[in-house]
Design a protein around this motif. Sequence first.
Motif, PDB file in Angstrom:
ATOM      1  N   LEU A 186     -16.567  -9.089   0.675  1.00 34.00           N
ATOM      2  CA  LEU A 186     -15.825  -9.769   1.743  1.00 34.00           C
ATOM      3  C   LEU A 186     -14.456 -10.224   1.262  1.00 34.00           C
ATOM      4  O   LEU A 186     -13.448 -10.064   1.964  1.00 34.00           O
ATOM      5  CB  LEU A 186     -16.633 -10.954   2.269  1.00 34.00           C
ATOM      6  N   ILE A 187     -14.379 -10.746   0.047  1.00 36.78           N
ATOM      7  CA  ILE A 187     -13.096 -11.181  -0.511  1.00 36.78           C
ATOM      8  C   ILE A 187     -12.162  -9.990  -0.703  1.00 36.78           C
ATOM      9  O   ILE A 187     -10.972 -10.059  -0.384  1.00 36.78           O
ATOM     10  CB  ILE A 187     -13.321 -11.949  -1.832  1.00 36.78           C
ATOM     11  N   ILE A 188     -12.693  -8.879  -1.174  1.00 33.58           N
ATOM     12  CA  ILE A 188     -11.876  -7.678  -1.352  1.00 33.58           C
ATOM     13  C   ILE A 188     -11.355  -7.183  -0.006  1.00 33.58           C
ATOM     14  O   ILE A 188     -10.177  -6.821   0.121  1.00 33.58           O
ATOM     15  CB  ILE A 188     -12.690  -6.583  -2.081  1.00 33.58           C
ATOM     16  N   ILE A 189     -12.186  -7.182   1.018  1.00 33.37           N
ATOM     17  CA  ILE A 189     -11.769  -6.746   2.351  1.00 33.37           C
ATOM     18  C   ILE A 189     -10.679  -7.671   2.901  1.00 33.37           C
ATOM     19  O   ILE A 189      -9.708  -7.219   3.503  1.00 33.37           O
ATOM     20  CB  ILE A 189     -12.981  -6.672   3.302  1.00 33.37           C
ATOM     21  N   ILE A 190     -10.812  -8.962   2.672  1.00 29.82           N
ATOM     22  CA  ILE A 190      -9.795  -9.916   3.144  1.00 29.82           C
ATOM     23  C   ILE A 190      -8.466  -9.671   2.433  1.00 29.82           C
ATOM     24  O   ILE A 190      -7.405  -9.675   3.073  1.00 29.82           O
ATOM     25  CB  ILE A 190     -10.287 -11.370   2.951  1.00 29.82           C
ATOM     26  N   PHE A 191      -8.485  -9.433   1.121  1.00 29.01           N
ATOM     27  CA  PHE A 191      -7.248  -9.149   0.394  1.00 29.01           C
ATOM     28  C   PHE A 191      -6.598  -7.863   0.893  1.00 29.01           C
ATOM     29  O   PHE A 191      -5.380  -7.791   1.054  1.00 29.01           O
ATOM     30  CB  PHE A 191      -7.496  -9.075  -1.116  1.00 29.01           C
ATOM     31  N   ILE A 192      -7.387  -6.832   1.137  1.00 32.17           N
ATOM     32  CA  ILE A 192      -6.837  -5.576   1.665  1.00 32.17           C
ATOM     33  C   ILE A 192      -6.222  -5.803   3.038  1.00 32.17           C
ATOM     34  O   ILE A 192      -5.141  -5.286   3.340  1.00 32.17           O
ATOM     35  CB  ILE A 192      -7.927  -4.484   1.696  1.00 32.17           C
ATOM     36  N   ALA A 193      -6.880  -6.589   3.885  1.00 29.01           N
ATOM     37  CA  ALA A 193      -6.335  -6.888   5.218  1.00 29.01           C
ATOM     38  C   ALA A 193      -5.024  -7.649   5.127  1.00 29.01           C
ATOM     39  O   ALA A 193      -4.088  -7.395   5.898  1.00 29.01           O
ATOM     40  CB  ALA A 193      -7.358  -7.676   6.030  1.00 29.01           C
ATOM     41  N   ILE A 194      -4.926  -8.558   4.175  1.00 26.82           N
ATOM     42  CA  ILE A 194      -3.675  -9.313   3.992  1.00 26.82           C
ATOM     43  C   ILE A 194      -2.551  -8.374   3.559  1.00 26.82           C
ATOM     44  O   ILE A 194      -1.431  -8.447   4.078  1.00 26.82           O
ATOM     45  CB  ILE A 194      -3.879 -10.459   2.978  1.00 26.82           C
ATOM     46  N   PHE A 195      -2.824  -7.461   2.635  1.00 31.55           N
ATOM     47  CA  PHE A 195      -1.796  -6.528   2.185  1.00 31.55           C
ATOM     48  C   PHE A 195      -1.366  -5.589   3.313  1.00 31.55           C
ATOM     49  O   PHE A 195      -0.189  -5.269   3.456  1.00 31.55           O
ATOM     50  CB  PHE A 195      -2.279  -5.725   0.976  1.00 31.55           C
ATOM     51  N   ILE A 196      -2.298  -5.142   4.126  1.00 28.42           N
ATOM     52  CA  ILE A 196      -1.948  -4.289   5.272  1.00 28.42           C
ATOM     53  C   ILE A 196      -1.092  -5.065   6.267  1.00 28.42           C
ATOM     54  O   ILE A 196      -0.095  -4.552   6.787  1.00 28.42           O
ATOM     55  CB  ILE A 196      -3.222  -3.732   5.931  1.00 28.42           C
ATOM     56  N   ALA A 197      -1.460  -6.313   6.536  1.00 28.09           N
ATOM     57  CA  ALA A 197      -0.681  -7.132   7.473  1.00 28.09           C
ATOM     58  C   ALA A 197       0.730  -7.367   6.945  1.00 28.09           C
ATOM     59  O   ALA A 197       1.701  -7.316   7.711  1.00 28.09           O
ATOM     60  CB  ALA A 197      -1.387  -8.464   7.715  1.00 28.09           C
ATOM     61  N   LEU A 198       0.870  -7.615   5.662  1.00 25.97           N
ATOM     62  CA  LEU A 198       2.203  -7.802   5.075  1.00 25.97           C
ATOM     63  C   LEU A 198       3.025  -6.521   5.143  1.00 25.97           C
ATOM     64  O   LEU A 198       4.245  -6.557   5.312  1.00 25.97           O
ATOM     65  CB  LEU A 198       2.090  -8.279   3.629  1.00 25.97           C
ATOM     66  N   GLY A 199       2.373  -5.383   5.030  1.00 32.31           N
ATOM     67  CA  GLY A 199       3.077  -4.109   5.135  1.00 32.31           C
ATOM     68  C   GLY A 199       3.519  -3.795   6.553  1.00 32.31           C
ATOM     69  O   GLY A 199       4.513  -3.102   6.767  1.00 32.31           O
ATOM     70  N   VAL A 232       4.564  -5.987   8.795  1.00 31.60           N
ATOM     71  CA  VAL A 232       5.508  -6.967   9.322  1.00 31.60           C
ATOM     72  C   VAL A 232       6.818  -6.293   9.723  1.00 31.60           C
ATOM     73  O   VAL A 232       7.438  -6.658  10.723  1.00 31.60           O
ATOM     74  CB  VAL A 232       5.751  -8.096   8.295  1.00 31.60           C
ATOM     75  N   GLY A 233       7.236  -5.281   8.995  1.00 30.25           N
ATOM     76  CA  GLY A 233       8.499  -4.606   9.277  1.00 30.25           C
ATOM     77  C   GLY A 233       8.519  -3.868  10.597  1.00 30.25           C
ATOM     78  O   GLY A 233       9.572  -3.721  11.217  1.00 30.25           O
ATOM     79  N   ILE A 234       7.384  -3.389  11.052  1.00 28.50           N
ATOM     80  CA  ILE A 234       7.348  -2.631  12.306  1.00 28.50           C
ATOM     81  C   ILE A 234       6.729  -3.435  13.447  1.00 28.50           C
ATOM     82  O   ILE A 234       6.472  -2.890  14.514  1.00 28.50           O
ATOM     83  CB  ILE A 234       6.595  -1.305  12.129  1.00 28.50           C
ATOM     84  N   LEU A 290       5.488  -4.505  19.293  1.00 33.08           N
ATOM     85  CA  LEU A 290       5.549  -5.404  20.444  1.00 33.08           C
ATOM     86  C   LEU A 290       6.420  -4.824  21.551  1.00 33.08           C
ATOM     87  O   LEU A 290       6.090  -4.937  22.737  1.00 33.08           O
ATOM     88  CB  LEU A 290       6.065  -6.772  20.014  1.00 33.08           C
ATOM     89  N   GLY A 291       7.528  -4.187  21.189  1.00 33.79           N
ATOM     90  CA  GLY A 291       8.385  -3.545  22.182  1.00 33.79           C
ATOM     91  C   GLY A 291       7.676  -2.416  22.898  1.00 33.79           C
ATOM     92  O   GLY A 291       7.810  -2.246  24.115  1.00 33.79           O
ATOM     93  N   ALA A 292       6.900  -1.620  22.163  1.00 29.61           N
ATOM     94  CA  ALA A 292       6.154  -0.527  22.782  1.00 29.61           C
ATOM     95  C   ALA A 292       5.109  -1.065  23.755  1.00 29.61           C
ATOM     96  O   ALA A 292       4.909  -0.500  24.842  1.00 29.61           O
ATOM     97  CB  ALA A 292       5.491   0.328  21.704  1.00 29.61           C
ATOM     98  N   ILE A 293       4.461  -2.147  23.401  1.00 31.58           N
ATOM     99  CA  ILE A 293       3.468  -2.748  24.301  1.00 31.58           C
ATOM    100  C   ILE A 293       4.144  -3.270  25.567  1.00 31.58           C
ATOM    101  O   ILE A 293       3.631  -3.078  26.684  1.00 31.58           O
ATOM    102  CB  ILE A 293       2.693  -3.863  23.570  1.00 31.58           C
ATOM    103  N   ILE A 294       5.302  -3.886  25.430  1.00 34.39           N
ATOM    104  CA  ILE A 294       6.011  -4.415  26.594  1.00 34.39           C
ATOM    105  C   ILE A 294       6.461  -3.280  27.517  1.00 34.39           C
ATOM    106  O   ILE A 294       6.323  -3.359  28.742  1.00 34.39           O
ATOM    107  CB  ILE A 294       7.206  -5.276  26.142  1.00 34.39           C
ATOM    108  N   ILE A 295       6.993  -2.198  26.941  1.00 31.43           N
ATOM    109  CA  ILE A 295       7.415  -1.062  27.755  1.00 31.43           C
ATOM    110  C   ILE A 295       6.213  -0.444  28.471  1.00 31.43           C
ATOM    111  O   ILE A 295       6.303  -0.063  29.642  1.00 31.43           O
ATOM    112  CB  ILE A 295       8.150  -0.028  26.881  1.00 31.43           C
ATOM    113  N   TYR A 296       5.085  -0.359  27.781  1.00 29.06           N
ATOM    114  CA  TYR A 296       3.866   0.168  28.405  1.00 29.06           C
ATOM    115  C   TYR A 296       3.446  -0.690  29.597  1.00 29.06           C
ATOM    116  O   TYR A 296       3.126  -0.178  30.668  1.00 29.06           O
ATOM    117  CB  TYR A 296       2.749   0.233  27.371  1.00 29.06           C
ATOM    118  N   VAL A 297       3.478  -1.993  29.424  1.00 29.12           N
ATOM    119  CA  VAL A 297       3.065  -2.901  30.504  1.00 29.12           C
ATOM    120  C   VAL A 297       4.028  -2.807  31.690  1.00 29.12           C
ATOM    121  O   VAL A 297       3.602  -2.854  32.847  1.00 29.12           O
ATOM    122  CB  VAL A 297       2.968  -4.351  29.970  1.00 29.12           C
ATOM    123  N   ILE A 298       5.313  -2.634  31.421  1.00 25.20           N
ATOM    124  CA  ILE A 298       6.293  -2.559  32.499  1.00 25.20           C
ATOM    125  C   ILE A 298       6.150  -1.265  33.295  1.00 25.20           C
ATOM    126  O   ILE A 298       6.198  -1.270  34.525  1.00 25.20           O
ATOM    127  CB  ILE A 298       7.721  -2.699  31.929  1.00 25.20           C
TER     128      ILE A 298
END
Length: 93
Positions: A16-29, A31-33, A38-46
């Motif tokens: 579980l700790i290893i999975i949490i660390f991997i999830a944190i690294f993926i989330a940090l990666g 952040v740039g996109i 969010l823009g793609a989701i907004i355009i889809y909703v519109i």
Amino acid sequence: MPLSVSTLKQRNILILIIIIFIAIFIALGLVGILSGLLGAIIIYVIFRPLNIYLQEKRKWNKGLSTALVMVLSFVCLIIPIFFLIKLISDRVI
């Protein structure tokens, strides 16, 4: 029965700790996109109601209605940005 170094509970906690660390690294990666996602989701909703209208009310082909909505969204986004850049560049130069 072989002797194990860790119990089942300890092994599950370690996994579980290893999975949490991997999830944190993926989330940090990602952040740039994040703004792009969010823009793609907004355009889809519109533009989704227009796509549904064309498919269900007008009985258009799914591919044709989707292509029209994509072209329309492209035009609605790119043309104002183009004129804004042109206006700004004329003032700078």
